[in-house]
Design an enzyme around this catalytic site. Structure first.
Site, PDB file in Angstrom:
ATOM      1  N   HIS A 153       0.822  -1.211   0.000  1.00 11.19           N
ATOM      2  CA  HIS A 153       0.000   0.000   0.000  1.00 11.19           C
ATOM      3  C   HIS A 153       0.855   1.260   0.000  1.00 11.19           C
ATOM      4  O   HIS A 153       2.070   1.209   0.141  1.00 11.19           O
ATOM      5  CB  HIS A 153      -0.954  -0.015   1.201  1.00 11.19           C
ATOM      6  CG  HIS A 153      -0.271  -0.038   2.533  1.00 11.19           C
ATOM      7  ND1 HIS A 153       0.228   1.096   3.150  1.00 11.19           N
ATOM      8  CD2 HIS A 153      -0.008  -1.063   3.379  1.00 11.19           C
ATOM      9  CE1 HIS A 153       0.766   0.764   4.316  1.00 11.19           C
ATOM     10  NE2 HIS A 153       0.633  -0.545   4.472  1.00 11.19           N
ATOM     11  N   CYS A 163       3.088  -4.804   6.927  1.00 12.88           N
ATOM     12  CA  CYS A 163       2.786  -4.577   5.516  1.00 12.88           C
ATOM     13  C   CYS A 163       3.970  -3.941   4.789  1.00 12.88           C
ATOM     14  O   CYS A 163       4.927  -3.490   5.398  1.00 12.88           O
ATOM     15  CB  CYS A 163       1.562  -3.676   5.390  1.00 12.88           C
ATOM     16  SG  CYS A 163       0.030  -4.471   5.955  1.00 12.88           S
TER      17      CYS A 163
END
Length: 188
Positions: free
Chosen positions: A135, A151
């Site tokens: 992301h 992440c």
């Protein structure tokens, strides 16, 4: 390449490149591998994400990665992609830092403060959500560092570029121990 982006649902500022080492800027590089073109290879140790291209080349993006003990390793697939995604902290994040994440347990709407940024790729393994995402970020200074809750984060301009290039179903190989011939058997 890292200028402000117009025409988005929410404003995207120019990246603060004073806070990012130039080695982490997006560029095309030689990347010999047995992985097929279109595969994403994440080299967490060296803080790069490679989008494998033809003829031993790749697009290389600088990344921020998860803190020790919060990493995913192996082969997954981009199950789906989202523009301006909603974000909800995981139960593990809430347990680790209840004061920080507890108030956000119901989630956060899309926008300039949302930690997923303008785009997110959702990784699944064997049909199950890994809770691992690729992301954007609201914190440019984290590119090249191990700071996230697991992440992979890219500059917002880079995640928009990557998002346009990869379809749902894209194979993703995540390596924790640095470069090698990244080929891993097809398992997902």
């Amino acid at each position: 390449m890292y200028a402000a982006i117009e025409g988005e649902q929410f404003p995207i500022k120019a990246a603060d490149l004073k806070r990012v080492d130039p080695q982490y800027y997006r560029r095309e590089v030689a990347y010999p591998t047995r992985e097929r073109p279109g595969t994403i290879v994440v080299d967490t140790r060296n803080r790069y994400l490679y989008l494998v291209q033809e003829n031993g080349q790749a697009l290389r993006y600088g990344i921020g990665v998860g803190k020790a003990g919060l990493e995913f390793e192996g082969v997954g697939r981009v199950q789906y992609k989202r523009q301006w995604p909603r974000w909800t902290p995981t139960q593990d994040m809430i347990a680790r830092e209840p004061e920080r994440y507890g108030p956000l347990a119901a989630g956060m709407e899309p926008g300039v403060l949302n930690p997923l940024g303008p785009r997110a790729l959702y990784l699944f393994k064997d049909g199950r959500d890994t809770l691992y995402r690729i992301h954007g970020t609201t914190e440019d200074w984290t590119i090249g560092k191990a700071v996230s809750s697991g992440c992979i984060r890219l500059l917002n301009q880079d995640i928009i570029d990557l998002y346009r290039r990869v379809p749902d179903g894209t194979r993703v190989v995540v390596l924790q121990d640095g470069p090698r011939d990244s080929f891993m058997p097809e398992t997902v």
